[in-house]
Enzyme design. Structure first.
Site, PDB file in Angstrom:
ATOM      1  CB  THR A   1     -20.557  13.918  26.885  1.00 49.51           C
ATOM      2  OG1 THR A   1     -21.451  13.907  25.762  1.00 49.51           O
ATOM      3  CG2 THR A   1     -20.127  12.466  27.324  1.00 49.51           C
ATOM      4  CG  ASP A   2     -25.558  14.749  24.889  1.00 43.81           C
ATOM      5  OD1 ASP A   2     -24.339  14.312  24.423  1.00 43.81           O
ATOM      6  OD2 ASP A   2     -26.185  15.454  24.206  1.00 43.81           O
ATOM      7  CD  GLU A   3     -21.181  11.597  22.035  1.00 47.54           C
ATOM      8  OE1 GLU A   3     -20.635  10.528  21.789  1.00 47.54           O
ATOM      9  OE2 GLU A   3     -20.992  12.599  21.232  1.00 47.54           O
TER      10      GLU A   3
ATOM     11  CE  LYS B   1     -16.381  12.771  29.278  1.00 49.27           C
ATOM     12  NZ  LYS B   1     -15.520  13.919  29.818  1.00 49.27           N
TER      13      LYS B   1
ATOM     14  CE1 TYR C   1     -15.610  12.002  24.612  1.00 54.71           C
ATOM     15  CE2 TYR C   1     -17.980  11.974  23.830  1.00 54.71           C
ATOM     16  CZ  TYR C   1     -16.835  12.630  24.623  1.00 54.71           C
ATOM     17  OH  TYR C   1     -17.457  13.754  25.137  1.00 54.71           O
TER      18      TYR C   1
END
Ligand code: NAD
Ligand code: DAU
Length: 351
Positions: free
Chosen positions: A132-134, A162, A158
């Site tokens: 993810t970009d997060e 990741k 989260y």
């Protein structure tokens, strides 16, 4: 064949459906069927022998090696994860268990399998990790978009889980030579999106006359990507991505949350007007902000476009219209998810 993990979730099920719509290559689908897994997403494949579903955990160090040995996949595509930021704030443990420990065990199982392959299948093998970009943290309004070299700075349990899994994947390439690829994607939307996430939640709440909850001032920005464009990007990376590299995937669609919900309301006003003639916008309600809420995400997708020739096909306007239409036309899927009836698919499938 390929092994897809988390293939009963939102993106995984779209990926499996798209894959089998354009390829004869079978899919072994390993999914634990947590609350987010819904076999009804795959009901159109019920009699398709090219789809083999196994309920199980990516972290199961007995099951996964057996599956790899028995089915001999040429690639593993890892979608399986706990994916909802708000849930990670309320209860981070499952996120550490699946996203970190589970990915670690999966990597160990895959490494053992891959190490014992013959020369040709060994060099052709791929482990593609969907991230993810997060992991890159948050941007200010004028900052440049995330590139593949932006330092990791995750802010939620989260995104931290990741990020940890991405680092493990990277380390397995550098240390053991495992042929890995990683994609870091922005916010997806489209069919089969579980209604805990902003777009499907607001869609269903709008139709049910409930409030449309906007966290804080609603000016947080996300970069929206239609799920089928994401699936196409993963196929491109699987085919031609350079081993050990990461690819950012985004839609060039930065939107503030409030604008997203306003657009949703306008499409609903047109396709399914409220009986009292008011706009659905009247249901928008500002609520308490998410703790540690990242202000802005934006993906620079230049690398995948330049090196692999991938480009998103949908603009936000075309993708969101397709999405609203899909939800309006798939009321039984919606009702089964909202009522929890989709869990019956489990019993039906395993009886
Ligand atoms: P989702 O929550 O809809 O689906 C996750 C799936 O994984 C579910 O079917 C669940 O049953 C399964 N699963 C969970 N734990 C498992 C385990 N231990 N073993 C096997 N299966 C397990 O998630 P999604 O939105 O489809 O996201 C898929 C992947 O893409 C995730 O890795 C997520 O981090 C990443 N991602 C999502 C988005 C997005 O906008 N949704 C954007 C970028 C990256
Ligand atoms: O950026 C990619 C990520 O996108 C993925 O890695 C995650 O798995 C996926 O869940 C998604 O995370 P977000 O937190 O961005 O998605 P969500 O739909 O939960 O929220 C989108 C934005 O809307 C975010 O700024 C929070 C806000 N929001 C969300 C909900 C559920 C609201 O304002 N109200 C809400 O009720």
């Amino acid at each position: 064949m390929i092994l897809v993990t988390g293939g009963a979730g939102f993106i995984g099920s779209n990926f499996v459906l798209d894959w089998l719509a354009q390829s004869d290559e079978p899919v072994l689908n390993l999914d634990l069927l947590t609350y987010a897994g819904n076999l009804e997403n795959l009901s159109s494949l019920e009699n398709n022998p090219s789809h083999i579903f196994v309920r199980g955990d990516i972290g199961d160090a007995k099951l996964v090696p057996e599956l790899l040995q028995n089915f001999q996949p040429r690639a593993v595509i890892n979608f399986a994860a706990e994916s909802h930021v708000d849930r990670s704030i309320h209860g981070p443990e499952d996120f550490i268990q699946t996203n970190v420990v589970g990915t670690f065990h999966l990597l160990e199982s895959v490494r053992a399998y891959w190490s014992n392959l013959g020369e040709k299948p060994k060099s052709a093998f791929r482990f593609l990790h969907v991230s993810t970009d997060e992991v890159y943290g948050t941007l200010g309004p004028k900052d440049s978009a995330f590139t593949e070299t932006t330092p990791y700075a995750p802010n939620s349990p989260y995104s931290a889980s990741k990020a940890a899994s991405d680092h493990l994947v990277r380390a397995y390439h550098h240390t053991y030579g495992l042929p890995v690829l990683t994609t870091n994607c922005s916010n997806n939307y489209g069919p089969y999106h579980f209604p805990e996430k902003l777009i499907p939640l607001c869609l269903l709440n709008a139709l049910n006359g409930k409030p449309l909850p906007i966290y804080g001032d609603g000016q947080q920005v996300r970069d929206w990507l239609f799920v089928k464009d994401h699936c196409a990007a993963i196929r491109r990376v699987l085919d031609d991505g350079k081993l050990g590299e990461t690819y950012n995937v985004g839609g060039w669609n930065e939107k503030a949350n409030l604008d997203v919900v306003n657009t949703l309301c306008e499409i609903l006003d047109e396709l399914k007007p409220r009986t009292n003639g008011d706009s659905y916008k009247a249901q928008i309600t500002f609520v308490k902000d998410r703790p540690g809420h990242d202000r802005r995400y934006a993906i620079d997708a230049t690398k995948i476009e330049r090196e692999l020739g991938w480009k998103p096909q949908e603009t936000f306007e075309t993708g969101i219209r397709q999405t609203v239409t899909w939800y309006l036309e798939n009321q039984s899927w919606v009702n089964n998810v909202v009522s929890g009836e989709y869990r019956q698919w489990l019993n039906k499938q395993y009886s």
